[in-house]
Design a protein around this motif. Structure first.
Motif, PDB file in Angstrom:
ATOM      1  N   UNK A 102     -37.395 -43.061 -53.322  1.00 30.26           N
ATOM      2  CA  UNK A 102     -37.247 -41.726 -53.923  1.00 30.26           C
ATOM      3  C   UNK A 102     -37.471 -41.781 -55.440  1.00 30.26           C
ATOM      4  N   UNK A 103     -36.934 -42.825 -56.091  1.00 27.26           N
ATOM      5  CA  UNK A 103     -37.127 -42.946 -57.547  1.00 27.26           C
ATOM      6  C   UNK A 103     -38.603 -43.096 -57.883  1.00 27.26           C
ATOM      7  N   UNK A 104     -39.273 -43.993 -57.151  1.00 29.34           N
ATOM      8  CA  UNK A 104     -40.705 -44.219 -57.419  1.00 29.34           C
ATOM      9  C   UNK A 104     -41.492 -42.947 -57.138  1.00 29.34           C
ATOM     10  N   UNK A 105     -41.158 -42.278 -56.036  1.00 32.72           N
ATOM     11  CA  UNK A 105     -41.872 -41.055 -55.665  1.00 32.72           C
ATOM     12  C   UNK A 105     -41.692 -39.959 -56.706  1.00 32.72           C
ATOM     13  N   UNK A 106     -40.481 -39.853 -57.259  1.00 35.37           N
ATOM     14  CA  UNK A 106     -40.198 -38.782 -58.218  1.00 35.37           C
ATOM     15  C   UNK A 106     -40.930 -38.999 -59.538  1.00 35.37           C
ATOM     16  N   UNK A 113     -49.972 -45.952 -59.627  1.00 39.96           N
ATOM     17  CA  UNK A 113     -48.719 -46.027 -60.376  1.00 39.96           C
ATOM     18  C   UNK A 113     -47.532 -46.095 -59.412  1.00 39.96           C
ATOM     19  N   UNK A 114     -47.608 -45.328 -58.331  1.00 40.02           N
ATOM     20  CA  UNK A 114     -46.541 -45.333 -57.320  1.00 40.02           C
ATOM     21  C   UNK A 114     -46.327 -46.740 -56.773  1.00 40.02           C
ATOM     22  N   UNK A 115     -47.420 -47.395 -56.382  1.00 34.96           N
ATOM     23  CA  UNK A 115     -47.286 -48.733 -55.790  1.00 34.96           C
ATOM     24  C   UNK A 115     -46.871 -49.765 -56.833  1.00 34.96           C
ATOM     25  N   UNK A 116     -47.297 -49.558 -58.083  1.00 32.59           N
ATOM     26  CA  UNK A 116     -46.810 -50.468 -59.141  1.00 32.59           C
ATOM     27  C   UNK A 116     -45.298 -50.349 -59.286  1.00 32.59           C
ATOM     28  N   UNK A 117     -44.808 -49.118 -59.209  1.00 31.88           N
ATOM     29  CA  UNK A 117     -43.357 -48.901 -59.324  1.00 31.88           C
ATOM     30  C   UNK A 117     -42.616 -49.537 -58.149  1.00 31.88           C
ATOM     31  N   UNK A 118     -43.160 -49.341 -56.931  1.00 32.59           N
ATOM     32  CA  UNK A 118     -42.506 -49.904 -55.742  1.00 32.59           C
ATOM     33  C   UNK A 118     -42.521 -51.430 -55.791  1.00 32.59           C
ATOM     34  N   UNK A 119     -43.597 -51.983 -56.317  1.00 33.85           N
ATOM     35  CA  UNK A 119     -43.675 -53.450 -56.440  1.00 33.85           C
ATOM     36  C   UNK A 119     -42.699 -53.955 -57.516  1.00 33.85           C
ATOM     37  N   UNK A 120     -42.685 -53.267 -58.660  1.00 38.04           N
ATOM     38  CA  UNK A 120     -41.800 -53.694 -59.753  1.00 38.04           C
ATOM     39  C   UNK A 120     -40.335 -53.620 -59.317  1.00 38.04           C
ATOM     40  N   UNK A 121     -40.019 -52.654 -58.440  1.00 37.49           N
ATOM     41  CA  UNK A 121     -38.639 -52.494 -57.984  1.00 37.49           C
ATOM     42  C   UNK A 121     -38.276 -53.482 -56.880  1.00 37.49           C
ATOM     43  N   UNK A 122     -39.254 -54.234 -56.388  1.00 31.83           N
ATOM     44  CA  UNK A 122     -38.974 -55.193 -55.314  1.00 31.83           C
ATOM     45  C   UNK A 122     -38.946 -54.556 -53.939  1.00 31.83           C
ATOM     46  N   UNK A 140     -23.427 -49.054 -52.127  1.00 33.12           N
ATOM     47  CA  UNK A 140     -23.947 -48.010 -51.234  1.00 33.12           C
ATOM     48  C   UNK A 140     -23.811 -46.640 -51.898  1.00 33.12           C
ATOM     49  N   UNK A 141     -22.651 -46.447 -52.549  1.00 27.80           N
ATOM     50  CA  UNK A 141     -22.393 -45.163 -53.204  1.00 27.80           C
ATOM     51  C   UNK A 141     -23.451 -44.879 -54.281  1.00 27.80           C
ATOM     52  N   UNK A 142     -23.729 -45.908 -55.079  1.00 25.41           N
ATOM     53  CA  UNK A 142     -24.704 -45.680 -56.148  1.00 25.41           C
ATOM     54  C   UNK A 142     -26.103 -45.467 -55.570  1.00 25.41           C
ATOM     55  N   UNK A 143     -26.431 -46.170 -54.469  1.00 29.37           N
ATOM     56  CA  UNK A 143     -27.754 -45.972 -53.851  1.00 29.37           C
ATOM     57  C   UNK A 143     -27.874 -44.551 -53.297  1.00 29.37           C
ATOM     58  N   UNK A 197     -35.461 -34.632 -53.883  1.00 34.62           N
ATOM     59  CA  UNK A 197     -36.130 -33.331 -53.917  1.00 34.62           C
ATOM     60  C   UNK A 197     -37.365 -33.390 -54.811  1.00 34.62           C
ATOM     61  N   UNK A 198     -37.194 -33.959 -56.023  1.00 38.14           N
ATOM     62  CA  UNK A 198     -38.373 -34.031 -56.900  1.00 38.14           C
ATOM     63  C   UNK A 198     -39.410 -34.997 -56.328  1.00 38.14           C
ATOM     64  N   UNK A 199     -38.955 -36.040 -55.630  1.00 35.69           N
ATOM     65  CA  UNK A 199     -39.919 -36.969 -55.018  1.00 35.69           C
ATOM     66  C   UNK A 199     -40.748 -36.254 -53.951  1.00 35.69           C
ATOM     67  N   UNK A 200     -40.090 -35.432 -53.147  1.00 36.33           N
ATOM     68  CA  UNK A 200     -40.818 -34.716 -52.081  1.00 36.33           C
ATOM     69  C   UNK A 200     -41.884 -33.811 -52.701  1.00 36.33           C
ATOM     70  N   UNK A 201     -41.496 -33.120 -53.795  1.00 34.19           N
ATOM     71  CA  UNK A 201     -42.479 -32.240 -54.465  1.00 34.19           C
ATOM     72  C   UNK A 201     -43.604 -33.050 -55.100  1.00 34.19           C
ATOM     73  N   UNK A 202     -43.225 -34.139 -55.756  1.00 37.00           N
ATOM     74  CA  UNK A 202     -44.213 -34.970 -56.460  1.00 37.00           C
ATOM     75  C   UNK A 202     -45.204 -35.593 -55.469  1.00 37.00           C
ATOM     76  N   UNK A 203     -44.671 -36.071 -54.355  1.00 42.81           N
ATOM     77  CA  UNK A 203     -45.545 -36.727 -53.369  1.00 42.81           C
ATOM     78  C   UNK A 203     -46.507 -35.711 -52.753  1.00 42.81           C
ATOM     79  N   UNK A 204     -46.047 -34.462 -52.613  1.00 34.81           N
ATOM     80  CA  UNK A 204     -46.956 -33.426 -52.092  1.00 34.81           C
ATOM     81  C   UNK A 204     -48.110 -33.221 -53.068  1.00 34.81           C
TER      82      UNK A 204
END
Ligand SMILES: Cc1cc2nc3c(=O)[nH]c(=O)nc-3n(C[C@H](O)[C@H](O)[C@H](O)COP(=O)(O)OP(=O)(O)OC[C@H]3O[C@@H](n4cnc5c(N)ncnc54)[C@H](O)[C@@H]3O)c2cc1C
Length: 463
Positions: free
Chosen positions: A243-247, A254-263, A437-440, A449-456
């Motif tokens: 969700x963070x990367x998507x937003x 850039x999306x995949x770079x973010x997902x890779x950087x985040x592990x 878990x709480x923080x995740x 929500x912003x990720x869903x809009x951004x990915x669209x």
């Protein structure tokens, strides 16, 4: 012979059985399941000897029957992670799941029977061994549980030619044949090829005796983010990274770079552009082992293997008579396009939530039993095609999140999802108070929500 049933399910693989199991639990209906193969289990009947589930057993199979003991492995490359059933364990499991369905007296499995389509007196089914034809009168629906059927190396049509003198085997034959070769060329970029390379390395074949032909570079999830039950916080952590990367993403790369950087995602060679995304996963140990293989051929798909050379889309590579070529080129999961799951007279089982094939089939069984209107059923189960490329990640995730939100506003559906053993997040309520878990969960909720809009936006007109 004329037989009748409320539902005719075509395909006794993972999805056909998961659908039947969930429907049988919710509705007093009669079902006939046909499969042209001699036993239930679909593609698992042809699993290569060292194939295991790539996801934990804890959330695979049919809803009413546990697979395995929810054990955390203590040793080996899966150490610290939940057990993953072997191919033979999955086959035994589906045989038991089918036998339990038959014991209800409401489900009949006709193995060795092929569905030929609609006939003048009902659905036409042929006994594969005798050729005898049966008419099945279907009172409600035909369930297509083979629309996304898998293509595996043991049974697929090889997409390249093999000249006399070249040694080519399907990956299934690797354990029995490996000893007769001095070098190995593994063909294919996906999880099966990764498994073949891992098997060779585990069996003390030095990395410099392995060549890997990778037409595309693939992205793999880190398996640590798919651990359920006591470790369910890790799944939520993975979803918050999505969700963070998507937003924040400004484009697909850039999306995949973010997902890779985040592990969250990794590629075997971080210096090579990766365009393939099939939703498979590796452990950190597997990834490290695979990175030892340096002889990688990136000249496209194999066209022909001869005794002394391999002809590829964009060039040639030398080979020899002592080289064993291991075919791992089958497609795996089907790339069939989306079609409505609930249609007049039929149900076409497909992915709904990402990476959850048996959960999705069971959900369709539950929804079929609990709703009358096809439009309503399709609203709860919109199709979500399996991904193949990085461009498929945004629509797959935004569809998943949009659909999950819909489930939350339907008390019966959300109660079923919460209780289902096939739901990878089932244990989250028990661990929601744990700080990680709480923080995740909070990070996921603040970005989804912003990720869903951004990915669209990234997906454009394809959504
Ligand atoms: C190698 C591999 C590993 C996987 N690992 C995992 C994993 O770890 N976790 C996970 O969640 N998912 C995994 N999957 C995906 C998942 O398990 C299912 O395989 C996938 O959803 C396909 O299952 P299916 O039942 O739709 O198809 P299949 O297993 O292909 O079954 C379809 C069945 O339909 C039958 N059939 C087709 N046409 C007819 C006809 N006309 N008449 C009668 N019968 C017919 C076929 O004989 C076949 O048995 C994996 C898939 C593969 C290929």
């Amino acid at each position: 012979m004329l037989v009748n049933a409320d539902y005719l399910i075509v395909g006794a693989g993972a999805t056909g059985l998961a659908f039947a199991d969930a429907l049988a639990a919710e509705a007093d209906v009669e079902m006939i399941i046909v499969d042209r193969q001699p036993a239930p289990g679909g593609h698992w009947l042809h699993a290569y000897p060292f194939l295991r589930l790539h996801t934990p057993s804890a959330y695979y199979g049919v809803n009413s029957l546990a697979l395995g003991d929810d054990r955390v492995d203590r040793a080996g490359e899966n150490a610290g992670c939940y057990e993953r059933a072997t191919g033979s364990e999955v086959r035994e499991y589906f045989a038991e799941a089918a036998a339990r369905l038959a014991r209800t007296g409401r489900v009949r499995l006709l193995a060795g029977h092929e569905h030929l389509g609609g006939g003048s007196n009902g659905e036409l089914v042929r006994d594969v061994s005798t050729g005898e034809l049966h008419d099945v009168v279907v009172r409600r629906k035909v369930v297509d549980a083979r629309y996304l059927q898998a293509s595996v190396p043991a049974t697929h049509v090889r997409p390249f030619d093999v000249a006399p003198g070249a040694r080519v085997i399907p990956v299934n034959d690797l354990p029995q044949t490996a000893g007769s070769a001095s070098c190995y060329t593994v063909l294919g970029a996906g999880k099966t090829a990764a498994d073949a390379c891992t098997w060779l390395l585990d069996n003390d074949i030095e990395p410099d005796r392995i060549r890997w032909i990778r037409p595309r570079e693939a992205w793999f999830y880190d398996r640590r983010h798919f651990q359920p039950l006591q470790q369910v916080g890790a799944i939520m952590e993975g979803q918050s990274l999505d969700a963070e990367a998507g937003a924040c993403a400004t484009g697909i790369e850039d999306l995949f770079e973010r997902l890779e950087a985040a592990g969250r995602l990794a590629r075997i060679d971080p210096s090579a552009p990766a365009t393939m995304f099939r939703g498979t996963m590796l452990s950190a140990g597997e990834l490290a082992a695979l990175r030892q293989i340096e002889d990688v051929v990136r000249l496209g798909r194999v066209r022909r293997i001869e005794a002394g050379r391999i002809v590829l889309e964009r060039g040639e590579a030398e080979t020899g008579p002592d080289v064993l070529h291991v075919d791992c080129t089958a497609l795996g999961l089907s790339n069939a396009p989306a079609t409505a799951i609930f249609q007049p007279g039929q149900i076409v089982l497909q992915q709904v939530r990402y990476l959850s094939p048996t959960f999705n089939a069971a959900l369709a069984g539950f929804v079929e039993a609990s709703r009358d209107d096809d439009a309503d059923k399709n609203r709860l189960c919109p199709p979500n095609p399996y991904p193949s490329t990085i461009e498929d990640w945004p629509p797959m995730m935004s569809r998943t999140w949009t659909t999950e939100m819909r489930w939350l506003s339907e008390p019966d559906v959300s109660a079923w999802v919460a209780a289902s053993r096939l739901n990878l997040l089932r244990a989250l309520p028990d661990h929601a108070a744990e700080p990680s878990a709480q923080s995740a969960v909070q990070r996921f909720l603040s970005h989804v929500t912003s990720a869903t809009e951004r990915l669209a936006q990234l997906t454009g007109p394809r959504t």
